[in-house]
Design an enzyme around this catalytic site. Structure first.
Site, PDB file in Angstrom:
ATOM      1  CE  LYS A   6     -30.879 -10.464 -38.069  1.00  0.00           C
ATOM      2  NZ  LYS A   6     -31.900 -10.265 -39.127  1.00  0.00           N
ATOM      3  CB  SER A  80     -31.948  -6.448 -39.308  1.00  0.00           C
ATOM      4  OG  SER A  80     -32.576  -7.712 -39.513  1.00  0.00           O
ATOM      5  CB  SER A 104     -33.386  -8.546 -42.346  1.00  0.00           C
ATOM      6  OG  SER A 104     -34.097  -7.412 -41.896  1.00  0.00           O
TER       7      SER A 104
END
Length: 401
Positions: A6, A80, A104
């Protein structure tokens, strides 16, 4: 093993921008602890995967755009950890790192038919990870099965001497020993296992078909011999309100050095920073102080019922439409934001481990089920998810089939 990372987790020599115009063309100097540990075990980072801005912005990211859901390209992956979920669901990689501050890891796992774990707070060091909210931030792995996650979490767990919130080494070693133990038998039995199910909050804003998928999972556990008992986390609404105050206040503090560039943030980040500038110091400290009491009350509720895990619906709806950023509950459109983190953010505040696993499909779109354990019971959550995936095949379904 290839893995994705990420875009708020540092990979040496790679552009890591937190999905923001405010970070320019930043290149990470060193690996985050989690990346270094996976490398040391032989894994190979091959993708920097998209995130909403600083893990809290809008689905339509201002720098890179939206990540579409491989199950339906008109819908969002959930955030996210958007790119990690998209890459996994599209079969680009078998493993990815995400972060979880309000859900997330677990939200996109539910919406993309993946398995992800938010470990116990502090089990995996966050060194080299851009902070959204330092008392709520977690880092963890996402994959397509609980069996994979047990292997990976064993590699990731343990203090690094740099993250001040990291778990003590003896505690981490106990978790790792459980993760390394032999997995479920080929024909598992859950006789003697007690599973809690909620009667309020987690079920209050859920589509009937999503509830049906959760009930089917609970039924599978019952058929395997588990005892099912009703358990509720006390003061869920207050916890939800406290999460909002803590997250936005800490976000605003983290970003105060860049507020001169406020216009460069995307609208989602701007809204949350603005909200974080409203609470007083007393408001913030009250919300932080109540956490210990909430943790104790939740553990007491688990103990009173004698449960091993709490099993809840994952997200109350399927993936949001990108056209209007809404979700559907029983035929009624709702703004996405109040729904997607409702069942996950409480667990970030408590710091308890939680696994999101595939539960079924609603009109061809994935729905998830959440397994929440006591602190340091990460393996218990993963083991029960592994049992579920031993006797069902939902997690093996592919978006391209």
């Amino acid at each position: 093993i290839f893995f994705g990372v990420k875009d708020i987790i540092d990979v040496a020599g790679a552009p890591v921008t937190a999905g923001s115009h405010t970070t320019g063309d930043r290149i990470a100097a060193t690996d985050a602890t989690a990346v270094a540990r996976l490398r040391a075990a032989g894994a190979i980072p091959v993708l920097i995967t998209a995130t909403t801005e600083f893990a809290c912005g809008a689905p339509h990211n201002a720098r890179y755009g939206a990540v579409t859901n491989p199950w339906d390209r008109s819908r969002w992956t959930g955030g996210s950890s958007t790119g990690s979920a998209g890459a996994l669901a599209a079969r680009l990689v078998p493993l990815a790192l995400g972060t979880d501050t309000g859900g997330s890891i677990r939200v996109p796992s539910a919406l993309c038919n993946l398995t992800g774990i938010k470990p116990t707070y502090g089990l995996v060091p966050r060194t080299g990870v851009a902070s959204l909210s330092w008392t709520l931030d977690h880092i963890g792995p996402m994959a397509r099965s609980a069996a994979d996650l047990r292997i990976v979490l064993d590699v990731l767990a343990g203090p690094d001497g740099l993250d001040p919130a990291a778990a003590p080494a003896p505690v981490a070693r106990e978790v790792q020993a459980a993760l390394a133990a032999v997995g479920p038998a080929e024909v598992p039995s859950l006789t003697g296992v007690r599973i809690g199910i909620p009667t309020v909050w987690f079920t209050d804003l859920c589509d009937a078909a999503v509830l049906g998928a959760w009930e089917s999972v609970v039924g599978t556990f019952r058929d395997l011999g588990a005892d099912i008992v009703a358990v509720d986390i006390p003061d869920a609404q207050r916890i939800h309100d406290d999460v909002t105050i803590v997250m936005t206040s800490e976000l605003a503090s983290n970003q105060e050095g860049a507020l001169a560039k406020f216009a460069d943030y995307d609208i989602g980040t701007q809204v949350r920073i603005a909200r974080g500038l409203v609470p007083s110091a007393v408001d913030y400290l009250r919300s932080v102080r109540r956490r210990t009491l909430a943790q104790r009350a939740a553990v007491e509720a688990f103990d009173a019922a004698g449960i091993d895990v709490l099993v809840t619906p994952g997200i109350g709806a399927t993936a949001a439409r990108l056209s209007d950023v809404t979700v559907e509950i029983d035929g009624v459109r709702h703004p996405m934001q109040p729904i997607v983190g409702r069942n996950t953010s409480l667990v970030d505040y408590l710091g308890f481990p939680a696994v999101m696993a595939p539960a079924g499909f609603v009109d061809g779109l994935p729905a998830g089920v959440q397994l929440v354990g006591r602190p340091w019971a990460d393996d218990t959550c993963l083991r029960l998810a592994h049992v579920l995936q031993t006797v069902t095949d939902v997690h093996t379904q592919r978006a391209d089939e």
